[in-house]
Design an enzyme around this catalytic site. Structure first.
Site, mmCIF file in Angstrom:
data_model
loop_
_atom_site.group_PDB
_atom_site.id
_atom_site.type_symbol
_atom_site.label_atom_id
_atom_site.label_comp_id
_atom_site.label_asym_id
_atom_site.label_seq_id
_atom_site.Cartn_x
_atom_site.Cartn_y
_atom_site.Cartn_z
ATOM 1 N N ASP A 90 0.827 -1.200 0.000
ATOM 2 C CA ASP A 90 0.000 0.000 0.000
ATOM 3 C C ASP A 90 0.868 1.260 0.000
ATOM 4 O OD1 ASP A 90 0.798 -0.778 2.584
ATOM 5 O OD2 ASP A 90 -0.806 0.347 3.542
ATOM 6 N N GLU A 157 -0.747 -1.988 5.238
ATOM 7 C CA GLU A 157 0.214 -1.935 6.341
ATOM 8 C C GLU A 157 0.202 -0.573 7.001
ATOM 9 O OE1 GLU A 157 3.505 -0.956 8.663
ATOM 10 O OE2 GLU A 157 3.285 -0.077 6.673
#
Length: 430
Positions: A90, A157
């Site tokens: 991400d 994350e």
């Protein structure tokens, strides 16, 4: 678990990595694509699809949609240990200002419907491209190892939700349960450096959203208001005293107010102000202490300032500390030292003040996460001071200016993963 010497494991890794020169352009193309097309946490649809396609092309057994957008690739190669390797994918709500030809111009939509620029400012694109590269090489050289690889590509994350979501969706029940779990994170040190830290390597973290309620009024009539901006300002100042005056100086702690929002016009006193606060510590008792002190101050300032109702204190994101298994760390470090030379492999003296939800993947399984440099040597060598002083002078992560030294960093990222995997996946009998 591992009986082969580090020298033997490193020798097999060199044989696998002999093909890296030919593969590196493809890894680089994937990296540049990921960097130019970042996606926010929980919205990584395109990225997850690319990873799944890369896994399938490498011959892995692919399962997408694990815990939302997680992708798991399994490569079974005979009897032997099960090794899990995790990378995250991400990006962050930051407008890129690197000037790179492949810089991101992407825009993402947050949960509240607002749009923000998006950038891979933490290097998760490096992590993912390196994992795919390592998967390709290990799949192509099955004759050099035996056992099972479980390659975990994780979303979300940055919001500390992805690992828990994948575990909650049966990550270690639906797929072979690893005997060891490995991961890495790029750092702003010189490219080529590899850093290890046994024990606590990343801090625990708790992120809060605090809504301070007031009573709005005209900016020219502040005496008719309960000004939440003033209460927010007083709160921010007093919060800084927690680390300075309430916590043992020997404890690593951080309290940062990273976001303040209130009002729409200079002549309008708004009805509320919103703070976003992050707490960091290396132990749960200490972060409990930080939270209790923060709540006491937030509520106390509001009560003293005549707030019409108590503030709302919402825990939005959290993770425990990354606690690297000493034996696993030593084993992987030894193989890396054989591969890269002892001068390039450095023991970190203290925990990183950042946080990582990889902690949950290693909570019940022996695990380690190491760091590898991403700064161009000429930039690093031009700086002075010790390791931490130089790091502070580099274009940092979570800023618009983070631009890794691309090809050398990707090369080292693949090399470290292959070496670490073969530290635990034994060779085939002669």
């Amino acid at each position: 678990m591992a009986t082969e010497s580090p020298e033997e494991a490193a020798g097999r890794a060199r044989a696998v990595l002999a093909d890296l020169d030919g593969l590196l352009p493809e890894v680089d193309a994937l990296y540049q694509d990921l960097h130019a097309n970042p996606e926010l946490s929980g919205a990584e649809v395109r990225t997850a699809g690319m990873v799944a396609s890369c896994y399938a092309a490498a011959g892995l057994d692919v399962t997408a949609g694990v815990g939302g957008l997680g992708v798991v690739g399994v490569l079974a190669n005979g009897p032997g240990p099960v090794v899990g390797i995790r990378a995250d994918f991400d990006a962050l709500p930051i407008a890129e200002d690197t000037g790179l030809a492949y810089a991101s111009t992407a825009v993402g939509t947050r949960a509240d419907g607002t749009t923000v620029p998006v950038m891979h400012a933490c290097g998760h694109d490096l992590h993912t491209a390196s994992l795919v590269g390592a998967a390709r090489l290990l799949a192509a050289h099955r004759d050099r190892w035996r056992g099972t690889l479980v390659l975990i590509a994780q979303p979300a994350e940055e919001t500390m939700q992805g690992a828990k979501a994948m575990l909650g969706d049966g990550l270690f029940d639906r797929f072979p349960r690893p005997d060891v779990v490995l991961a890495q994170h790029c750092a702003v040190t010189r490219t080529g450096m590899v850093h290890h830290k046994a024990g606590i390597a990343y801090s625990a973290c708790r992120n809060f959203r605090i809504t301070i309620h007031g009573r709005g009024a005209h900016g020219a009539a502040p005496h008719w208001s309960v000004d939440p901006v003033l209460l927010a300002a007083q709160t921010i100042v007093l919060l800084q005293g927690i680390v300075a005056r309430e916590v043992d100086p020997d404890e690593m702690t951080v309290l940062t107010v990273g976001s303040v929002h209130a009002g729409t016009r200079p002549n309008i006193i708004p009805p509320e102000a919103v703070l976003e606060v992050t707490l960091r510590a290396t132990s749960e008792p200490v972060i409990d202490q930080l939270q209790a002190a923060m709540e006491r101050i937030v509520n106390g300032v509001a009560a003293t300032g005549r707030a019409p109702r108590p503030p709302e204190i919402e825990l939005r994101e959290h993770t425990i500390a990354v606690d690297n298994d000493a034996a696993v760390t030593a084993r992987v470090r030894a193989v890396h030292a054989e591969l890269f030379g002892a001068d390039e492999v450095i023991d970190l003296p203290e925990a990183n003040k950042g946080s990582e939800d990889f902690a949950y993947l290693g909570a019940d399984i022996p695990a380690t996460m190491w760091f590898y440099g991403s700064t161009a040597p000429e930039l690093w060598d031009a700086a002075s001071g010790e390791l931490r002083e130089r790091m502070a002078r580099m274009p940092g992560q979570h800023t618009p200016f983070y631009a890794p030294d691309r090809l050398p960093t990707l090369r080292r990222g693949v090399e470290t993963l292959v070496g670490a995997a073969l530290a635990y996946l034994p060779g085939r009998p002669a």
